[in-house]
Design a protein around this motif. Sequence first.
Motif, PDB file in Angstrom:
ATOM      1  N   ASN A  84      25.819  43.136  69.029  1.00 47.78           N
ATOM      2  CA  ASN A  84      25.652  43.725  67.703  1.00 47.78           C
ATOM      3  C   ASN A  84      26.498  44.989  67.543  1.00 47.78           C
ATOM      4  OD1 ASN A  84      23.835  41.730  67.028  1.00 47.78           O
ATOM      5  ND2 ASN A  84      22.023  42.952  67.545  1.00 47.78           N
ATOM      6  N   LYS A  85      26.573  45.806  68.605  1.00 48.43           N
ATOM      7  CA  LYS A  85      27.390  47.014  68.549  1.00 48.43           C
ATOM      8  C   LYS A  85      28.869  46.664  68.420  1.00 48.43           C
ATOM      9  CE  LYS A  85      24.273  50.027  71.191  1.00 48.43           C
ATOM     10  NZ  LYS A  85      24.099  50.815  72.448  1.00 48.43           N
ATOM     11  N   ALA A  86      29.301  45.641  69.158  1.00 45.00           N
ATOM     12  CA  ALA A  86      30.701  45.217  69.092  1.00 45.00           C
ATOM     13  C   ALA A  86      31.048  44.722  67.693  1.00 45.00           C
ATOM     14  CB  ALA A  86      30.955  44.122  70.120  1.00 45.00           C
ATOM     15  N   VAL A  87      30.134  44.002  67.067  1.00 47.68           N
ATOM     16  CA  VAL A  87      30.362  43.505  65.708  1.00 47.68           C
ATOM     17  C   VAL A  87      30.457  44.660  64.722  1.00 47.68           C
ATOM     18  CG1 VAL A  87      29.344  42.196  63.804  1.00 47.68           C
ATOM     19  CG2 VAL A  87      29.308  41.246  66.114  1.00 47.68           C
ATOM     20  N   GLU A  88      29.568  45.652  64.874  1.00 49.22           N
ATOM     21  CA  GLU A  88      29.573  46.803  63.971  1.00 49.22           C
ATOM     22  C   GLU A  88      30.889  47.589  64.061  1.00 49.22           C
ATOM     23  OE1 GLU A  88      27.499  47.963  61.592  1.00 49.22           O
ATOM     24  OE2 GLU A  88      26.482  46.043  61.830  1.00 49.22           O
ATOM     25  N   LEU A  89      31.456  47.664  65.250  1.00 46.90           N
ATOM     26  CA  LEU A  89      32.696  48.428  65.449  1.00 46.90           C
ATOM     27  C   LEU A  89      33.883  47.830  64.707  1.00 46.90           C
ATOM     28  CD1 LEU A  89      32.490  49.364  69.249  1.00 46.90           C
ATOM     29  CD2 LEU A  89      32.280  50.914  67.289  1.00 46.90           C
ATOM     30  N   VAL A  90      33.870  46.520  64.493  1.00 45.32           N
ATOM     31  CA  VAL A  90      35.010  45.882  63.826  1.00 45.32           C
ATOM     32  C   VAL A  90      34.721  45.554  62.358  1.00 45.32           C
ATOM     33  CG1 VAL A  90      35.958  44.928  65.946  1.00 45.32           C
ATOM     34  CG2 VAL A  90      34.269  43.609  64.672  1.00 45.32           C
ATOM     35  N   LYS A  91      33.575  46.007  61.865  1.00 49.60           N
ATOM     36  CA  LYS A  91      33.253  45.796  60.459  1.00 49.60           C
ATOM     37  C   LYS A  91      33.987  46.793  59.578  1.00 49.60           C
ATOM     38  CE  LYS A  91      28.656  43.680  60.244  1.00 49.60           C
ATOM     39  NZ  LYS A  91      27.247  43.888  59.836  1.00 49.60           N
ATOM     40  N   GLY A  92      34.536  46.297  58.478  1.00 46.32           N
ATOM     41  CA  GLY A  92      35.171  47.181  57.517  1.00 46.32           C
ATOM     42  C   GLY A  92      34.135  47.804  56.593  1.00 46.32           C
ATOM     43  N   ARG A  93      34.515  48.860  55.912  1.00 44.68           N
ATOM     44  CA  ARG A  93      33.603  49.534  54.995  1.00 44.68           C
ATOM     45  C   ARG A  93      34.194  49.697  53.598  1.00 44.68           C
ATOM     46  NH1 ARG A  93      31.100  48.445  58.806  1.00 44.68           N
ATOM     47  NH2 ARG A  93      29.644  49.672  60.058  1.00 44.68           N
ATOM     48  N   ALA A  94      35.504  49.583  53.490  1.00 44.19           N
ATOM     49  CA  ALA A  94      36.186  49.855  52.223  1.00 44.19           C
ATOM     50  C   ALA A  94      36.556  48.560  51.492  1.00 44.19           C
ATOM     51  CB  ALA A  94      37.434  50.686  52.474  1.00 44.19           C
ATOM     52  N   ARG A  96      39.546  46.612  49.192  1.00 46.64           N
ATOM     53  CA  ARG A  96      40.980  46.603  48.860  1.00 46.64           C
ATOM     54  C   ARG A  96      41.142  46.011  47.471  1.00 46.64           C
ATOM     55  NH1 ARG A  96      44.459  43.736  51.205  1.00 46.64           N
ATOM     56  NH2 ARG A  96      46.114  45.288  51.135  1.00 46.64           N
ATOM     57  N   HIS A  97      41.810  46.763  46.599  1.00 50.68           N
ATOM     58  CA  HIS A  97      42.061  46.314  45.230  1.00 50.68           C
ATOM     59  C   HIS A  97      43.551  46.023  45.068  1.00 50.68           C
ATOM     60  CE1 HIS A  97      38.035  47.592  43.856  1.00 50.68           C
ATOM     61  NE2 HIS A  97      38.211  48.632  44.659  1.00 50.68           N
ATOM     62  N   LEU A  98      43.868  44.832  44.602  1.00 49.01           N
ATOM     63  CA  LEU A  98      45.248  44.445  44.354  1.00 49.01           C
ATOM     64  C   LEU A  98      45.422  44.209  42.860  1.00 49.01           C
ATOM     65  CD1 LEU A  98      45.698  41.867  47.264  1.00 49.01           C
ATOM     66  CD2 LEU A  98      46.262  44.308  47.271  1.00 49.01           C
ATOM     67  N   ILE A  99      46.333  44.946  42.256  1.00 48.67           N
ATOM     68  CA  ILE A  99      46.609  44.787  40.830  1.00 48.67           C
ATOM     69  C   ILE A  99      47.966  44.099  40.708  1.00 48.67           C
ATOM     70  CG2 ILE A  99      46.926  45.956  38.631  1.00 48.67           C
ATOM     71  CD1 ILE A  99      45.031  48.113  39.619  1.00 48.67           C
ATOM     72  N   PRO A 215      38.795  48.188  59.749  1.00 51.11           N
ATOM     73  CA  PRO A 215      37.691  49.134  60.010  1.00 51.11           C
ATOM     74  C   PRO A 215      38.127  50.596  59.948  1.00 51.11           C
ATOM     75  CG  PRO A 215      37.610  47.327  61.578  1.00 51.11           C
ATOM     76  CD  PRO A 215      38.887  47.166  60.818  1.00 51.11           C
ATOM     77  N   THR A 216      39.416  50.854  60.198  1.00 54.72           N
ATOM     78  CA  THR A 216      39.900  52.242  60.161  1.00 54.72           C
ATOM     79  C   THR A 216      40.074  52.765  58.744  1.00 54.72           C
ATOM     80  OG1 THR A 216      42.196  51.470  60.277  1.00 54.72           O
ATOM     81  CG2 THR A 216      41.091  51.933  62.366  1.00 54.72           C
ATOM     82  N   GLN A 217      40.052  51.874  57.754  1.00 54.45           N
ATOM     83  CA  GLN A 217      40.208  52.303  56.361  1.00 54.45           C
ATOM     84  C   GLN A 217      38.877  52.850  55.864  1.00 54.45           C
ATOM     85  OE1 GLN A 217      42.299  49.607  53.673  1.00 54.45           O
ATOM     86  NE2 GLN A 217      41.010  50.258  51.970  1.00 54.45           N
ATOM     87  N   LYS A 218      38.848  54.106  55.516  1.00 50.78           N
ATOM     88  CA  LYS A 218      37.593  54.776  55.154  1.00 50.78           C
ATOM     89  C   LYS A 218      37.296  54.754  53.659  1.00 50.78           C
ATOM     90  CE  LYS A 218      37.089  55.747  59.468  1.00 50.78           C
ATOM     91  NZ  LYS A 218      36.151  54.937  60.272  1.00 50.78           N
ATOM     92  N   THR A 219      38.340  54.681  52.827  1.00 53.18           N
ATOM     93  CA  THR A 219      38.136  54.702  51.378  1.00 53.18           C
ATOM     94  C   THR A 219      38.791  53.478  50.734  1.00 53.18           C
ATOM     95  OG1 THR A 219      40.137  56.038  51.036  1.00 53.18           O
ATOM     96  CG2 THR A 219      38.040  57.213  51.316  1.00 53.18           C
ATOM     97  N   ASP A 220      38.372  53.163  49.525  1.00 46.80           N
ATOM     98  CA  ASP A 220      38.943  52.031  48.806  1.00 46.80           C
ATOM     99  C   ASP A 220      40.424  52.271  48.528  1.00 46.80           C
ATOM    100  OD1 ASP A 220      36.383  51.148  48.849  1.00 46.80           O
ATOM    101  OD2 ASP A 220      36.051  51.232  46.685  1.00 46.80           O
ATOM    102  N   SER A 221      41.205  51.202  48.551  1.00 42.31           N
ATOM    103  CA  SER A 221      42.642  51.311  48.306  1.00 42.31           C
ATOM    104  C   SER A 221      43.044  50.490  47.083  1.00 42.31           C
ATOM    105  CB  SER A 221      43.429  50.845  49.535  1.00 42.31           C
ATOM    106  OG  SER A 221      43.144  49.488  49.820  1.00 42.31           O
ATOM    107  N   TYR A 222      44.125  50.921  46.440  1.00 44.95           N
ATOM    108  CA  TYR A 222      44.633  50.259  45.240  1.00 44.95           C
ATOM    109  C   TYR A 222      46.134  50.072  45.379  1.00 44.95           C
ATOM    110  CZ  TYR A 222      40.123  51.557  43.215  1.00 44.95           C
ATOM    111  OH  TYR A 222      38.783  51.707  42.982  1.00 44.95           O
TER     112      TYR A 222
END
Length: 286
Positions: A84-94, A96-99, A215-222
């Motif tokens: 479970n810890k290994a899975v959490e480490l590779v989970k993304g949080r942000a 990605r928005h593509l226009i 996973p290293t992306q902390k904020t939403d991207s556009y």
Amino acid sequence: MGVWSRFMSKKFVSGTVVGVVGGAAGLWFVSKTVDRQTVFNSFTTNYEPSPCAQWDWNWDHRDPKSMVKPLKKVDDPEAQNAYNKAVELVKGRATRHLILVRHGQYNLDGATDAERTLTALGRKQAAVSGKRLKALDLPYAEIVRSTMTRAQETAQIIGESLPHLKLIDCCLLEEGSPIPPEPPVGHWRPEASQFFQDGARIESAFRKYFYRADPTQKTDSYTIIVCHANVIRYFVCRALQYPAEGWLRISLGHASLTWVSIYADGRVSLRTLGDCGHMPKELLTR
């Protein structure tokens, strides 16, 4: 309002796979466990979606469970915690928005790509879309553009409204014939070799830009991508996991905006498709 309850269920799938590697044929029996989220309510109880409607959670090969070693001892609490810890480490949080922006109207009489420049109307369309993107006031990261002249010019004009953004060229985004359409269209008949070549390139472009956040992306991207109608239509079908052969059923106006959001859990949402609502009537063309 009814009460919704959700839980994760697993469906066991087995089958036979035949493969050819280095001229040698092989036969394997494979089995895997597929995660599927089920929502129970009055109209969904006991409902089984058709095979083509089931969402592939690992469509971008970035599902966290596919990126860690499988759990071997399911009855071992320590092993389960480590998994479970290994899975959490590779989970993304942000998210990605593509226009996706289609180029403006261009000179159809041009014999070469260099001659297929934007018309005066096309330049106005690009300028209006640039102003619309600026008015949205989103934290854009960059403008990626096809290397074809009409897309280059459209992105350049849009960039005048967003001068802080870097313009990045990508030849994978050039216009082409992604896949034979269904239903067939009689007046448009590319050679089979054209689909074979363009389809691989456009699919490569999809894989390059469509994926859930790292996973290293902390904020939403556009990201703004300026390209072509066939490419955008194919991207939309692929992103929503609709049959890609249906791409020609979608119509897009010149300099229109299509917004796709890719969430951290692998879900994909089409926010707008071919939006031209920011343009006055006299600028609308297809």
